[in-house]
Design an enzyme around this catalytic site. Structure first.
Site, PDB file in Angstrom:
ATOM      1  CB  THR A  75      -5.121  43.575  44.683  1.00  0.00           C
ATOM      2  OG1 THR A  75      -5.458  44.253  43.478  1.00  0.00           O
ATOM      3  CG2 THR A  75      -6.396  43.353  45.509  1.00  0.00           C
ATOM      4  CG  HIS A  76      -1.541  42.698  42.060  1.00  0.00           C
ATOM      5  ND1 HIS A  76      -0.939  41.494  41.781  1.00  0.00           N
ATOM      6  CD2 HIS A  76      -2.878  42.480  41.948  1.00  0.00           C
ATOM      7  CE1 HIS A  76      -1.876  40.602  41.469  1.00  0.00           C
ATOM      8  NE2 HIS A  76      -3.065  41.167  41.590  1.00  0.00           N
TER       9      HIS A  76
ATOM     10  CB  SER B  68      18.890  60.566  60.306  1.00  0.00           C
ATOM     11  OG  SER B  68      20.176  60.668  59.729  1.00  0.00           O
TER      12      SER B  68
ATOM     13  CE  LYS C 183      14.892  59.457  56.590  1.00  0.00           C
ATOM     14  NZ  LYS C 183      15.950  58.570  56.164  1.00  0.00           N
TER      15      LYS C 183
ATOM     16  CD  GLU D  60      12.638  51.263  59.371  1.00  0.00           C
ATOM     17  OE1 GLU D  60      13.553  51.034  58.583  1.00  0.00           O
ATOM     18  OE2 GLU D  60      12.541  52.340  59.987  1.00  0.00           O
TER      19      GLU D  60
ATOM     20  CD  GLN E 201      22.179  22.023  79.128  1.00  0.00           C
ATOM     21  OE1 GLN E 201      22.015  21.240  80.065  1.00  0.00           O
ATOM     22  NE2 GLN E 201      23.362  22.534  78.862  1.00  0.00           N
TER      23      GLN E 201
HETATM   24  N1  ARG Z   1      20.005  20.934  81.983  1.00  0.00           N
HETATM   25  C1  ARG Z   1      19.393  19.785  81.409  1.00  0.00           C
HETATM   26  C2  ARG Z   1      18.495  20.211  80.253  1.00  0.00           C
HETATM   27  O1  ARG Z   1      18.263  21.345  80.112  1.00  0.00           O
HETATM   28  C3  ARG Z   1      18.568  19.069  82.431  1.00  0.00           C
HETATM   29  C4  ARG Z   1      18.414  17.614  82.168  1.00  0.00           C
HETATM   30  C5  ARG Z   1      19.718  16.947  82.259  1.00  0.00           C
HETATM   31  N2  ARG Z   1      19.607  15.550  82.206  1.00  0.00           N
HETATM   32  C6  ARG Z   1      20.663  14.778  81.958  1.00  0.00           C
HETATM   33  N3  ARG Z   1      20.465  13.523  81.929  1.00  0.00           N
HETATM   34  N4  ARG Z   1      21.828  15.287  81.748  1.00  0.00           N
HETATM   35  O2  ARG Z   1      18.029  19.435  79.474  1.00  0.00           O
END
Ligand code: ARG
Length: 467
Positions: free
Chosen positions: A166-167, A288, A294, A301, A333
């Protein structure tokens, strides 16, 4: 407006050319297109389209001949995509329009009828859910593999003593098996979170169309069952617009990476010569370019580092949604790249960890030696005095004074002779030495959730049964 101008805008505006009088610039086209990344949803897009088409035919909205043509065309398209022969076209903006364009080129009017009663808004929402459902199932399977690897190592070291910290100060002896089981538990909850998120993801948006539903006599339940969804999204506006399921997944992913990152931190510390508790197989380390001696624990990591990007995606998705009015907005999108990267990072990381754990060489002698520095059984001595009738606070005080004396001598509490120990409490007798040993301390914690080797073995058996 000249006819020539109209032709140009037809080319640049694709599916909605009728509405526009000038083409978009190359920059705008590139800016608004998603095809470079959403094409990885192509196969689920096709699956969604086929289910939709079957429903349209069943409801006599399209003819059986149209359905047959669509099925035939989609089969070919799916093969072209698999063989990497499909011509992706930036001008067609996204995966949905690219596939629809190709379908129409292959089968004519039937292809143009596919989009009846549907919008890209409910289409894309469906695709993401299908895609994510699969991704979550894969990730859950990888978590299980990682758990199995931890369990195997825990089994080999059910009785191997390790300083519990702990710690980051030596606290009490634990077994390495017990320590590893902590990560098995974390991964178990991680899988529960994924299963829970899957339940909410597993609902069908299709039928919501653009936002308000459709005037065609659709059968949403049919499409849902075709696609293996447990039900339909109840509200069309919600169905096309919210991405909370993706955020939930990202949150679950952030926790998975947090757990992996903690384990990574321990592996890094333990591999440092200052600890020397373990060694990692060479295949997970690098050297390294300047220091010939190393051997660096690069994989843990990097896993610790990649945790940051997964957290970042969670923040990104939360921020993406916070200002959006109902219903669909193009902002959405932007959900895909963080989502894909999160899933990719997780599956690579978990795959590697499932392989890395069996490649851990344990150095029990170094662990035991570390346990010999830090009076790890001091609590056991206090407990011993309590069992002989001393109130716990007084026992704590007596042992603390004994520890101080041992420190002054440059020795360990467990190394003090009986006479020296007795100076701190007359209750101390020769039987004290079994509680001061590491093995005695471990064996004494013999209850469910405790570190006694017997309990560790039982916990491993229970975990295996759960898996
Ligand atoms: N490529 C668009 C998206 O990933 C698909 C839907 C597009 N719809 C629109 N009304 N422009 O969201």
């Amino acid at each position: 407006m000249t006819d020539q101008h109209n032709d140009a805008s037809v080319a640049a505006h694709g599916a909605w050319s009728g509405r526009f009088s000038e083409p978009v610039s190359d920059l705008v086209q590139r800016y608004t297109a998603s095809i470079s990344f959403d094409r990885r949803m192509a196969q689920v897009d096709i699956r969604g389209s086929l289910a939709h088409a079957r429903m349209l035919a069943k409801q006599a909205i399209i003819t059986p001949a149209d359905l047959a043509a669509i099925e035939h065309g989609m089969k070919q398209i799916s093969g072209e995509i698999e063989r990497d022969e499909f011509q992706w076209n930036l001008a067609d903006e996204d995966v949905h329009l690219n596939i629809e364009r190709r379908l129409t080129a292959l089968v004519g009017d039937a292809g143009k009828r596919l989009h009846t009663g549907r919008s890209r808004n409910d289409q894309v929402a469906t695709d993401i859910r299908l895609w994510l459902r699969e991704a979550m199932d894969d990730i859950s399977g990888l978590l299980a593999r990682y758990q199995h690897a931890l369990l195997d190592l825990a089994e080999q070291h059910a009785a191997t003593p390790l300083p519990g910290f702990t710690h980051l100060q030596v606290a009490q002896p634990v077994t390495l098996g017990h320590h590893l089981l902590a990560y098995v538990e974390m991964a178990g909850r991680d899988r529960e979170r994924l299963a829970d998120c899957r339940r909410r993801t597993n609902r069908l948006p299709l039928g919501a169309a653009a936002l308000a539903g459709t005037s065609f006599p659709i059968d949403r339940e049919f499409v849902a069952s075709e696609l293996g969804f447990a039900g339909v999204c109840e509200n069309s506006l919600d169905a096309v617009s919210d991405r909370d399921f993706a955020i939930e997944f990202s949150a679950a992913a952030a926790l998975i990476m947090m757990h992996i990152s903690r384990f990574s931190e321990e592996l890094i510390l333990w591999m440092s010569p200052r600890f020397g508790f373990i060694d990692l197989a060479d295949r997970f380390c690098t050297g390294s370019s300047i220091m010939p001696q190393k051997k660096n624990p690069d994989v843990p990591e990097l896993a610790r580092g990649k945790t940051g990007r997964v957290y970042g995606h969670l923040m990104g998705l939360l921020t993406l949604m916070k200002g959006q009015p109902l219903a669909y907005n193009k902002d959405n999108q932007e959900d895909k790249e963080p989502l894909f990267d999160t899933a990719d990072t997780l599956s690579d990381t978990l795959r590697i960890f499932a392989e890395l754990v069996p490649g851990i060489t344990v150095r029990p002698a170094a662990m035991k030696e570390a346990l010999g520095q830090g009076h790890a059984t001091a609590t056991d001595l206090a407990d011993y005095l309590v069992k002989k009738g001393l109130p716990f606070r007084d026992a704590h005080e007596a042992v603390a004074r004994a520890v101080r004396a041992a420190e002054k001598e440059g020795s360990e509490l467990a190394e003090l002779p009986l006479s020296a120990l007795q100076a701190f409490s007359p209750l101390i007798a020769a039987d004290v030495f079994c509680v001061l040993t590491v093995e005695g301390s471990l064996a004494a914690r013999n209850h469910i959730g405790g570190t006694a080797p017997e309990q560790v073995r039982a916990a491993i058996a229970r975990a295996r049964a759960r898996l």
